[in-house]
Scaffold this active site. Structure first.
Site, PDB file in Angstrom:
ATOM      1  N   ASN A 144      63.775  79.681  44.113  1.00 22.66           N
ATOM      2  CA  ASN A 144      62.463  79.138  44.471  1.00 22.66           C
ATOM      3  C   ASN A 144      62.387  79.038  45.982  1.00 22.66           C
ATOM      4  O   ASN A 144      63.213  78.371  46.607  1.00 22.66           O
ATOM      5  CB  ASN A 144      62.268  77.742  43.863  1.00 22.66           C
ATOM      6  CG  ASN A 144      60.819  77.298  43.934  1.00 22.66           C
ATOM      7  OD1 ASN A 144      59.954  77.875  43.280  1.00 22.66           O
ATOM      8  ND2 ASN A 144      60.544  76.309  44.764  1.00 22.66           N
ATOM      9  N   GLU A 145      61.438  79.755  46.535  1.00 22.98           N
ATOM     10  CA  GLU A 145      61.168  79.654  47.974  1.00 22.98           C
ATOM     11  C   GLU A 145      62.456  79.684  48.800  1.00 22.98           C
ATOM     12  O   GLU A 145      62.813  78.698  49.444  1.00 22.98           O
ATOM     13  CB  GLU A 145      60.368  78.385  48.265  1.00 22.98           C
ATOM     14  CG  GLU A 145      59.006  78.416  47.621  1.00 22.98           C
ATOM     15  CD  GLU A 145      58.197  77.150  47.844  1.00 22.98           C
ATOM     16  OE1 GLU A 145      58.784  76.129  48.223  1.00 22.98           O
ATOM     17  OE2 GLU A 145      56.975  77.201  47.614  1.00 22.98           O
ATOM     18  N   GLU A 299      52.142  80.071  42.889  1.00 20.52           N
ATOM     19  CA  GLU A 299      51.860  78.630  42.867  1.00 20.52           C
ATOM     20  C   GLU A 299      50.707  78.315  43.795  1.00 20.52           C
ATOM     21  O   GLU A 299      50.589  78.887  44.879  1.00 20.52           O
ATOM     22  CB  GLU A 299      53.063  77.828  43.390  1.00 20.52           C
ATOM     23  CG  GLU A 299      54.268  77.811  42.514  1.00 20.52           C
ATOM     24  CD  GLU A 299      55.389  76.991  43.152  1.00 20.52           C
ATOM     25  OE1 GLU A 299      55.124  76.177  44.064  1.00 20.52           O
ATOM     26  OE2 GLU A 299      56.535  77.185  42.742  1.00 20.52           O
ATOM     27  N   GLU A 347      57.521  64.137  43.232  1.00 22.24           N
ATOM     28  CA  GLU A 347      56.206  64.783  43.340  1.00 22.24           C
ATOM     29  C   GLU A 347      55.236  64.262  42.275  1.00 22.24           C
ATOM     30  O   GLU A 347      54.357  64.987  41.813  1.00 22.24           O
ATOM     31  CB  GLU A 347      56.363  66.303  43.267  1.00 22.24           C
ATOM     32  CG  GLU A 347      56.999  66.841  44.531  1.00 22.24           C
ATOM     33  CD  GLU A 347      57.067  68.357  44.605  1.00 22.24           C
ATOM     34  OE1 GLU A 347      57.138  69.002  43.551  1.00 22.24           O
ATOM     35  OE2 GLU A 347      57.062  68.885  45.734  1.00 22.24           O
ATOM     36  N   PHE A 349      52.770  62.483  42.497  1.00 22.47           N
ATOM     37  CA  PHE A 349      51.355  62.482  42.885  1.00 22.47           C
ATOM     38  C   PHE A 349      50.841  63.868  43.243  1.00 22.47           C
ATOM     39  O   PHE A 349      49.706  64.021  43.666  1.00 22.47           O
ATOM     40  CB  PHE A 349      51.110  61.485  44.032  1.00 22.47           C
ATOM     41  CG  PHE A 349      51.213  60.076  43.542  1.00 22.47           C
ATOM     42  CD1 PHE A 349      50.165  59.501  42.834  1.00 22.47           C
ATOM     43  CD2 PHE A 349      52.370  59.345  43.725  1.00 22.47           C
ATOM     44  CE1 PHE A 349      50.266  58.214  42.327  1.00 22.47           C
ATOM     45  CE2 PHE A 349      52.488  58.057  43.228  1.00 22.47           C
ATOM     46  CZ  PHE A 349      51.436  57.485  42.527  1.00 22.47           C
TER      47      PHE A 349
HETATM   48  C1  GAL Z   1      56.343  74.289  46.268  1.00 16.40           C
HETATM   49  C2  GAL Z   1      57.459  74.271  45.260  1.00 16.40           C
HETATM   50  C3  GAL Z   1      57.053  73.531  44.018  1.00 16.40           C
HETATM   51  C4  GAL Z   1      56.425  72.225  44.366  1.00 16.40           C
HETATM   52  C5  GAL Z   1      55.293  72.461  45.302  1.00 16.40           C
HETATM   53  C6  GAL Z   1      54.581  71.209  45.709  1.00 16.40           C
HETATM   54  O1  GAL Z   1      56.761  74.624  47.528  1.00 16.40           O
HETATM   55  O2  GAL Z   1      57.835  75.580  44.923  1.00 16.40           O
HETATM   56  O3  GAL Z   1      58.183  73.327  43.210  1.00 16.40           O
HETATM   57  O4  GAL Z   1      57.371  71.403  44.972  1.00 16.40           O
HETATM   58  O5  GAL Z   1      55.774  73.060  46.468  1.00 16.40           O
HETATM   59  O6  GAL Z   1      53.605  71.484  46.685  1.00 16.40           O
END
Ligand code: GAL
Length: 668
Positions: A144-145, A299, A347, A349
């Site tokens: 992830n990222e 996302e 996270e 919120f």
């Molecule tokens: C992204 C991440 C997600 C979540 C999201 C919240 O960068 O891949 O898992 O954390 O941010 O904005």
């Protein structure tokens, strides 16, 4: 299954199984056809080293599959579990201050640690063995990222190896890093370290080399997982989610090449017309990093997004408009983080598709509306596995005639310590340029300077401080052959080793531009310089001399009074402009307008611009679609012709779009 993917990250392991039944029911109600599983699920999948628990994932995948929902399967390697940190402390990252971090958040891994790399490949392999040919599998989302690179002994060891391979000898390293300055001469490789916290300004070449090394290290991690997964799951395309566009810890061109298709996460300030401009930039980057191929929005946020430390709610309809922008600009999927909001955790919120309030909510109703809208647009998308990149014989999904130069080196060079002013930096300069083009109704690509410029009529080069020999040569060839280029102040000052080209700044591009920049004259905050065409410059000015170029505008005041401010030179068959200050918005727009007109580039559609976004993209089977999205608060008119994708009615002529509304037509 429909081809335009719609859905988001789904974390069933965070919920009792009764909730899963409601989840799939609501997914169907919303038109969701894809769920991304397992992004941060390592401790649920491998609760002890080497002991896997796939039962819950088997059940979740089967349930989704039974309901016609496909699965993007992630490898959970961005967050190793606590057992990993305890067993392999060297697999944890070290900060610039030398502190070894511990689990408790996420992204706590050390890409230079063999133990981490082995554990990551092991879990990726186990997942691919178990699910690699599952009929519900749509694609792989590896890691992830990618982004965490720390310091510490494991990183130092790898960095030294990288330096030895790059430079071959200490003499070469000392030359490249110019270590005679401040007593930094190295007499053994063991003396070279990753640039941790320093007492004062760090060595700029050491810094940029470290960023390049770190980018390659992350790419190595990605490639190891790709290899493990492709072998066992040959039918499913492989990708990772790039983070756009706030930081840059890797070379997106190289990551794009390694992927079967590009996927990005987009969390920008999405409010109003400015937010729409920013979203368009992210989408254009994503398409470009895949060489013009279709891509996935992996996302985004359905509602609250962070801006300046505050979660701000999106306006009604904003998530739908942003999603359509991405589809218009080549996305074949619109996915969110995440399906259902967690009741607790860091996270809790963050907005999701099913908020804390539940499905009886504005957000979920908008999600359903988005699902219906995308459902009507299925013919824009192609089956994922069948998407060839343009380099591999495919056509670009969106055609752009103007491109902005993008390179990781240029970004990193503009972040170097010791520069003569804190000008806007690479990303801000790129964003300003892209925004101006978007406002004027143009669709823009991003391009490497050292590859394939011939398909563009105009190439814009903002804040490109460091230019490699290959970039300099390719740009020169492009302009000589008839290409038009605009180069921004201070660009071309450094070579790839961040050595300044002597004889005048912008020296790497000096011959092409026909100028010599004898001296820099950065401006103080609030200080301005006037130009004789009525423009104003801020932040920066230069003592420019003409060496073959002509002045299009001159400074009329300040230290640089009388000097050329904006220049142009016929170079071979082409035209090379140089702009030596940061122009005010109106002057900047006027300069771009001139450059576009000279290059013969008109907006893609009549009426586009000023917040009315009109983009044409390829659909499946040779069809093409025009998207018109009105981001403004006034009614706007677009000229469209084709079949309305939602009503099937024939459209030919002026279409009124109320504030915030949109139209999509299909042209055969
Ligand atoms: C992204 C991440 C997600 C979540 C999201 C919240 O960068 O891949 O898992 O954390 O941010 O904005």
């Amino acid at each position: 299954m429909s081809r335009l993917l719609f859905g988001g990250d789904y974390n069933p392991e965070q919920w009792p199984e009764e909730v899963w039944l409601e989840d799939v029911r609501l997914m169907r109600e919303a038109g969701v056809n894809t769920a991304t599983l397992g992004v941060f699920s390592w401790s649920s999948l491998e609760p002890e080293e080497g002991r896997f628990e796939f039962g819950w994932l088997d059940r979740a995948i089967e349930l989704l599959h039974e309901h016609g929902i496909g699965v993007i399967l992630a490898t959970p390697t961005a967050s190793p579990p606590p057992w990993f940190s305890v067993a392999h402390p060297e697999g944890l990252p070290v900060t610039a201050d030398g502190v070894r971090l511990l689990h408790g958040s996420r992204d706590t891994y050390n890409p230079a640690s063999p133990a981490y790399r082995a554990a990551a490949v092991r879990i990726a392999t186990a997942l691919a063995e178990r699910y690699g040919t599952h009929p519900a599998l749509v694609a792989w989302h590896l890691h992830n990222e990618y982004g965490t690179v720390g310091f510490g002994p494991e990183v130092d060891r790898e960095f030294r190896g990288w330096l030895e391979r790059r430079y071959g000898s200490l003499a070469e390293l000392n030359r490249a890093w110019h270590t005679a300055f401040w007593s930094q001469g190295y007499s053994a490789w063991e003396q070279a370290f990753a640039p941790q916290a320093t007492q004062y300004l760090a060595n700029p070449t050491q810094l940029i080399d470290f960023k390049r090394f770190a980018a390659e290290l992350l790419l190595d991690c990605y490639r190891e997982q790709i290899e493990a997964v492709r072998r066992l799951s040959p039918g499913a395309p492989v990708t990772t989610n790039f983070m756009l566009p706030t930081w840059l810890h890797y070379d997106p061109w190289a990551f794009g090449e390694a992927s079967d298709l590009v996927a990005v996460d987009h969390y920008v300030d999405a409010r109003g017309v400015e937010g729409a401009a920013h979203a368009a930039l992210g989408a254009d980057l994503a398409r470009s990093f895949g060489g013009g191929a279709r891509w996935l929005l992996m996302e985004q946020a359905a509602n609250l997004t962070m801006r300046g430390g505050r979660l701000l709610a999106k306006e009604p309809g904003a998530a739908l408009r942003t999603s359509l922008q991405h589809v218009a600009r080549g996305a074949d999927g619109v996915l969110f983080f995440q399906w259902r909001t967690a009741p607790a955790g860091a996270e809790a919120f963050h907005s999701t598709m099913v908020p804390h309030a539940g499905p009886d909510s504005r957000v979920f109703r908008e999600v359903c509306e988005l699902g219906r809208t995308l459902g009507a647009l299925d013919a824009v998308a192609s089956p994922l596995a069948a998407v060839p990149a343009p380099g591999a014989g495919g056509e670009p999904v969106v055609r752009a005639r103007v491109a902005i130069a993008w390179s990781a080196d240029a970004w990193w060079a503009a972040d170097s310590p010791g520069l003569p002013a804190h000008d806007e930096g690479f990303y801000a300069a790129v964003r300003r340029t892209h925004r101006a083009l978007w406002m004027a109704g143009h669709v823009t690509d991003f391009t490497r300077l050292d590859a394939g410029l011939g398909r563009y009529d105009l190439v814009l080069v903002p804040s490109h401080l460091a230019a490699s020999d290959a970039e300099v040569a390719a740009l020169d060839v492009y302009v000589r052959a008839g290409g038009h280029v605009v180069v921004w102040h201070f660009s071309g000052t450094f070579d790839s080793e961040l050595h300044i080209e002597l004889g005048g700044y912008a020296g790497r591009f000096a011959e092409m531009l026909g100028v010599r920049v004898e001296e820099l004259s950065p401006l103080d905050d609030g200080e301005t310089v006037a130009l004789d065409d009525g423009a104003t410059g801020t932040q920066w000015s230069e003592f420019v001399e003409l060496r073959g170029a002509t002045a299009e505008a001159r400074y009329t005041d300040g230290l640089v009074a009388g000097r050329p401010a904006v220049t142009g030179k016929r170079h071979g068959e082409g035209l090379a402009r140089y702009v030596s200050t940061r122009l005010d918005d109106a002057a900047f727009d006027a300069l771009l307008h001139r450059a576009l007109a000279d290059a013969g580039v008109a907006p893609d559609a009549a009426g586009a611009g000023g917040g009315l976004e009109i983009v044409r993209r390829a659909g499946a089977d040779g069809a093409s679609f025009t998207f018109a999205i009105n981001h403004t608060s006034a009614t706007r008119t677009a000229r469209l012709s084709g079949t309305d994708a939602f009503t099937g009615a024939l459209v030919d002529g002026e279409v009124e779009l109320a504030a915030g509304s949109y139209a999509v037509v299909c042209e055969e």
